[in-house]
Design an enzyme around this catalytic site. Structure first.
Site, PDB file in Angstrom:
ATOM      1  CE  LYS A  70       0.035  15.776 -42.983  1.00 14.22           C
ATOM      2  NZ  LYS A  70       1.286  16.453 -42.565  1.00 14.22           N
ATOM      3  N   GLY A 129      15.856  13.443 -41.681  1.00 13.38           N
ATOM      4  CA  GLY A 129      14.518  12.881 -41.808  1.00 13.38           C
ATOM      5  C   GLY A 129      14.111  12.786 -43.260  1.00 13.38           C
ATOM      6  CB  SER A 130      13.636  10.594 -45.654  1.00  8.19           C
ATOM      7  OG  SER A 130      13.512   9.351 -44.968  1.00  8.19           O
TER       8      SER A 130
END
Length: 270
Positions: A70, A129-130
């Site tokens: 990405k 989440g990270s």
């Protein structure tokens, strides 16, 4: 209904280290439903630079981009849509006469869901989440006008994500969290499928629960929130909307909500 491939078929692909059949089924179902001479194929590139050059050189109309590519594709394309520029992450490439433009339809889908579910902007958010998807989620929440806390075990990535959007960081869920968002694999098919991302006590204090996990749609978190009478947003909605946005970018055609949900139901089949 188109059910053949010929020299006029428009090709779209996905680029992923571990391709799945979700996009293949989703897009090809809609192509057939709408009578479009398109074909969607998932591929696992051995060379991402060559793969992106192939999109341009072979006139491939569009490409979904999954981890770990990405960010890698950004220097290889010509332009970033604001959705991708905001988070420096591309999950969709559109080829218009050799000009490659990157989008992030995860961000677009989350932003749309906040609007369609009429989530109050004043709610304090806890995002668990990270990782890469958490980046898209927190950006969409922040741009919607919300503030909150990034909750993560990884203090380096958690702190960095929180700082990027002016949020707080913590290793535990704050008691005043009113919108709970899970962007971890907890509850996903596999080793973590039995795990609930937030406790019943945390859910009971919350106003809305949002789980980005799509496989299964009814995660332990979604089941618990439903049992406790809390409104939910589930991962099936996210994955269907982000794929629908890709479809629109590739074809210029907007399917009906019923067609999108039918395509998503088909894509979820084993």
């Amino acid at each position: 209904m188109v059910n053949f491939v010929d020299r006029d078929t428009t090709l779209c692909i996905s680029l992923a280290a571990r391709p799945s059949n979700h996009g293949v089924r989703f897009h090809n179902w809609l192509y057939a439903e709408l009578g479009l001479n398109y074909l969607y194929k998932a591929v696992a590139p051995t060379d991402i630079v060559a793969a992106v050059a192939g999109i341009r050189g072979l006139a491939i109309r569009g490409a979904g981009v999954s981890m770990p590519y990405k960010a890698d594709v950004i220097p290889l394309i010509d332009e970033l849509d604001p959705s991708a520029a905001r988070i420096q992450s591309v999950n969709t490439i559109v080829n218009t006469d050799g000009h490659l433009k990157g989008y992030n339809t995860d961000y677009i889908a989350v932003a749309h869901l906040l609007q369609s579910h009429q989530v109050p902007r004043e709610l304090h958010v806890a995002v668990r989440g990270s990782g890469g998807m958490a980046n898209a989620v927190v950006a969409a929440l922040a741009d919607y006008g919300m503030t909150g806390t990034v909750v993560a075990r990884n203090q380096v990535t958690g702190n960095a994500l929180a700082a990027r959007y002016g949020w707080e960081f913590s290793t535990f869920v704050p008691e005043d969290a009113e919108l709970l968002v899970n962007v971890t694999p907890l509850g996903m098919y596999g080793d973590a499928e039995g795990e609930q991302a937030f406790t019943d006590e945390q859910i009971s204090r919350a106003t809305i629960v949002f789980d980005v996990v799509a496989y299964p749609v009814e995660t332990p978190l979604i089941k618990a929130a439903t049992r406790l009478g809390k409104p939910t947003i589930n991962g099936g909605e996210v994955v269907a909307l982000q794929a629908a946005e890709q479809f629109i970018l590739y074809t210029g055609i907007r399917p009906t909500d019923e067609q999108i949900m039918a395509a998503e139901e088909y894509s979820q089949q084993n």
